[in-house]
Motif scaffolding. Structure first.
Motif, PDB file in Angstrom:
ATOM      1  N   ASP A  62       0.849  -1.318   0.015  1.00  0.00           N
ATOM      2  CA  ASP A  62      -0.157  -0.017   0.221  1.00  0.00           C
ATOM      3  C   ASP A  62       0.834   1.074  -0.154  1.00  0.00           C
ATOM      4  OD1 ASP A  62      -2.284  -1.463  -0.122  1.00  0.00           O
ATOM      5  OD2 ASP A  62      -2.657  -1.193   2.285  1.00  0.00           O
ATOM      6  N   LYS A  63       1.917   1.444   0.891  1.00  0.00           N
ATOM      7  CA  LYS A  63       2.742   2.598   0.920  1.00  0.00           C
ATOM      8  C   LYS A  63       3.533   2.559  -0.516  1.00  0.00           C
ATOM      9  CE  LYS A  63       3.836   2.307   5.977  1.00  0.00           C
ATOM     10  NZ  LYS A  63       4.890   1.923   6.806  1.00  0.00           N
ATOM     11  N   ILE A  64       4.092   1.460  -0.967  1.00  0.00           N
ATOM     12  CA  ILE A  64       4.498   1.579  -2.329  1.00  0.00           C
ATOM     13  C   ILE A  64       3.615   2.117  -3.454  1.00  0.00           C
ATOM     14  CG2 ILE A  64       5.739   0.228  -4.099  1.00  0.00           C
ATOM     15  CD1 ILE A  64       6.922  -1.523  -1.739  1.00  0.00           C
ATOM     16  N   ALA A  65       2.432   1.711  -3.521  1.00  0.00           N
ATOM     17  CA  ALA A  65       1.443   1.899  -4.400  1.00  0.00           C
ATOM     18  C   ALA A  65       1.329   3.792  -4.106  1.00  0.00           C
ATOM     19  CB  ALA A  65       0.214   1.390  -4.128  1.00  0.00           C
ATOM     20  N   VAL A  66       1.186   4.270  -2.966  1.00  0.00           N
ATOM     21  CA  VAL A  66       1.083   5.534  -2.751  1.00  0.00           C
ATOM     22  C   VAL A  66       2.213   6.326  -3.477  1.00  0.00           C
ATOM     23  CG1 VAL A  66       1.009   7.472  -0.984  1.00  0.00           C
ATOM     24  CG2 VAL A  66      -0.586   5.514  -0.839  1.00  0.00           C
ATOM     25  N   LYS A  67       3.358   5.821  -3.161  1.00  0.00           N
ATOM     26  CA  LYS A  67       4.585   6.493  -3.553  1.00  0.00           C
ATOM     27  C   LYS A  67       4.654   6.392  -5.196  1.00  0.00           C
ATOM     28  CE  LYS A  67       7.662   5.792   0.543  1.00  0.00           C
ATOM     29  NZ  LYS A  67       8.551   5.105   1.082  1.00  0.00           N
ATOM     30  N   ILE A  68       4.230   5.379  -5.930  1.00  0.00           N
ATOM     31  CA  ILE A  68       4.092   5.037  -7.194  1.00  0.00           C
ATOM     32  C   ILE A  68       3.200   6.111  -7.915  1.00  0.00           C
ATOM     33  CG2 ILE A  68       3.476   3.809  -9.183  1.00  0.00           C
ATOM     34  CD1 ILE A  68       4.663   1.374  -7.638  1.00  0.00           C
ATOM     35  N   ASN A  69       2.071   6.462  -7.515  1.00  0.00           N
ATOM     36  CA  ASN A  69       1.012   7.028  -7.626  1.00  0.00           C
ATOM     37  C   ASN A  69       1.564   8.767  -7.630  1.00  0.00           C
ATOM     38  OD1 ASN A  69      -0.870   5.352  -8.439  1.00  0.00           O
ATOM     39  ND2 ASN A  69      -1.788   5.277  -6.315  1.00  0.00           N
ATOM     40  N   MET A  70       2.471   9.109  -6.559  1.00  0.00           N
ATOM     41  CA  MET A  70       3.016  10.306  -6.518  1.00  0.00           C
ATOM     42  C   MET A  70       4.022  10.653  -7.313  1.00  0.00           C
ATOM     43  SD  MET A  70       3.352  10.524  -2.325  1.00  0.00           S
ATOM     44  CE  MET A  70       4.712  11.633  -2.295  1.00  0.00           C
ATOM     45  N   LEU A  71       4.578   9.682  -7.849  1.00  0.00           N
ATOM     46  CA  LEU A  71       5.883   9.682  -8.941  1.00  0.00           C
ATOM     47  C   LEU A  71       5.122   9.768 -10.143  1.00  0.00           C
ATOM     48  CD1 LEU A  71       8.449   7.076  -7.500  1.00  0.00           C
ATOM     49  CD2 LEU A  71       8.731   9.539  -7.574  1.00  0.00           C
ATOM     50  N   GLU A  72       4.165   9.061 -10.345  1.00  0.00           N
ATOM     51  CA  GLU A  72       3.517   9.125 -11.944  1.00  0.00           C
ATOM     52  C   GLU A  72       3.079  10.483 -11.994  1.00  0.00           C
ATOM     53  OE1 GLU A  72       1.030   5.661 -11.695  1.00  0.00           O
ATOM     54  OE2 GLU A  72       2.126   4.540 -12.518  1.00  0.00           O
ATOM     55  N   SER A  73       2.365  11.013 -10.809  1.00  0.00           N
ATOM     56  CA  SER A  73       1.762  12.290 -11.269  1.00  0.00           C
ATOM     57  C   SER A  73       2.680  13.522 -11.294  1.00  0.00           C
ATOM     58  CB  SER A  73       0.739  12.663  -9.889  1.00  0.00           C
ATOM     59  OG  SER A  73       1.514  13.069  -8.713  1.00  0.00           O
ATOM     60  N   LYS A  74       3.857  13.332 -10.979  1.00  0.00           N
ATOM     61  CA  LYS A  74       4.878  14.334 -11.080  1.00  0.00           C
ATOM     62  C   LYS A  74       5.276  14.821 -12.535  1.00  0.00           C
ATOM     63  CE  LYS A  74       7.047  14.600  -6.505  1.00  0.00           C
ATOM     64  NZ  LYS A  74       8.147  14.416  -5.735  1.00  0.00           N
ATOM     65  N   PRO A  75       5.504  13.831 -13.461  1.00  0.00           N
ATOM     66  CA  PRO A  75       5.752  14.194 -14.598  1.00  0.00           C
ATOM     67  C   PRO A  75       4.733  14.765 -15.187  1.00  0.00           C
ATOM     68  CG  PRO A  75       6.632  11.944 -14.150  1.00  0.00           C
ATOM     69  CD  PRO A  75       5.593  12.393 -12.967  1.00  0.00           C
ATOM     70  N   ALA A  76       3.471  14.342 -15.155  1.00  0.00           N
ATOM     71  CA  ALA A  76       2.071  15.170 -15.538  1.00  0.00           C
ATOM     72  C   ALA A  76       2.103  16.492 -14.883  1.00  0.00           C
ATOM     73  CB  ALA A  76       0.982  14.365 -14.971  1.00  0.00           C
ATOM     74  N   GLN A  77       2.475  16.949 -13.938  1.00  0.00           N
ATOM     75  CA  GLN A  77       2.617  18.165 -13.237  1.00  0.00           C
ATOM     76  C   GLN A  77       3.616  18.964 -13.780  1.00  0.00           C
ATOM     77  OE1 GLN A  77       3.198  17.501  -9.001  1.00  0.00           O
ATOM     78  NE2 GLN A  77       1.085  16.983  -8.707  1.00  0.00           N
ATOM     79  N   ARG A  78       4.819  18.377 -14.119  1.00  0.00           N
ATOM     80  CA  ARG A  78       5.865  19.000 -14.791  1.00  0.00           C
ATOM     81  C   ARG A  78       5.561  19.286 -16.231  1.00  0.00           C
ATOM     82  NH1 ARG A  78      10.280  15.000 -12.583  1.00  0.00           N
ATOM     83  NH2 ARG A  78      10.513  15.555 -10.622  1.00  0.00           N
ATOM     84  N   TRP A  79       4.803  18.399 -16.911  1.00  0.00           N
ATOM     85  CA  TRP A  79       4.414  18.853 -18.408  1.00  0.00           C
ATOM     86  C   TRP A  79       3.407  19.945 -18.396  1.00  0.00           C
ATOM     87  CZ3 TRP A  79       5.896  17.963 -22.983  1.00  0.00           C
ATOM     88  CH2 TRP A  79       5.006  18.035 -23.997  1.00  0.00           C
ATOM     89  N   GLU A  80       2.463  19.770 -17.569  1.00  0.00           N
ATOM     90  CA  GLU A  80       1.659  20.843 -17.435  1.00  0.00           C
ATOM     91  C   GLU A  80       2.281  22.146 -17.092  1.00  0.00           C
ATOM     92  OE1 GLU A  80      -1.192  19.614 -14.351  1.00  0.00           O
ATOM     93  OE2 GLU A  80      -2.090  18.277 -15.430  1.00  0.00           O
ATOM     94  N   THR A  81       3.134  22.188 -16.082  1.00  0.00           N
ATOM     95  CA  THR A  81       4.139  23.627 -15.860  1.00  0.00           C
ATOM     96  C   THR A  81       4.597  24.016 -17.092  1.00  0.00           C
ATOM     97  OG1 THR A  81       4.104  22.841 -13.471  1.00  0.00           O
ATOM     98  CG2 THR A  81       5.838  24.511 -14.445  1.00  0.00           C
ATOM     99  N   SER A  82       5.227  23.033 -17.905  1.00  0.00           N
ATOM    100  CA  SER A  82       5.954  23.372 -18.893  1.00  0.00           C
ATOM    101  C   SER A  82       5.130  23.903 -20.023  1.00  0.00           C
ATOM    102  CB  SER A  82       6.956  22.174 -19.473  1.00  0.00           C
ATOM    103  OG  SER A  82       7.785  21.526 -18.704  1.00  0.00           O
TER     104      SER A  82
END
Length: 104
Positions: A62-82
């Motif tokens: 469960d903890k790993i899944a939360v971390k993966i979800n956070m990591l997966e959302s970061k590139p999307a956030q960076r892309w949106e910022t770009s």
């Protein structure tokens, strides 16, 4: 009467033999039941230990899944910022271009 006594003696001897055999079987069964009790107790301990480990593994997953979800959302956030930055630069450039009268 002697025949009757012999018959009873034979019956008693047979019953005594059967009783001795039964006592041996009961002793063996008692030993087997004791072994089964010990084995069952050990199996319960192992099962409890496995369940505890599985619970810990589930929590870790469960903890790993939360971390993966956070990591997966970061590139999307960076892309949106770009994209936002590019749009801002283009709009600013066009605004400056038009404000300067369309001359570079």
């Amino acid at each position: 009467m002697e025949d009757s006594d012999k018959e009873w003696n034979t019956i008693i001897e047979n019953l005594s033999k059967e009783m001795a055999e039964t006592k041996v079987r009961v002793t063996i069964m008692e030993s087997e039941v004791g072994t089964l009790k010990t084995s069952t107790a050990l199996n319960k301990q192992v099962t409890d230990s496995i369940l505890t480990m599985l619970t810990k593994i589930e929590n870790s997953i469960d903890k790993i899944a939360v971390k993966i979800n956070m990591l997966e959302s970061k590139p999307a956030q960076r892309w949106e910022t770009s994209i936002r930055t590019i749009i801002t630069v283009v709009i600013t450039g066009l605004s400056v271009f038009f404000m300067s009268g369309g001359h570079l």
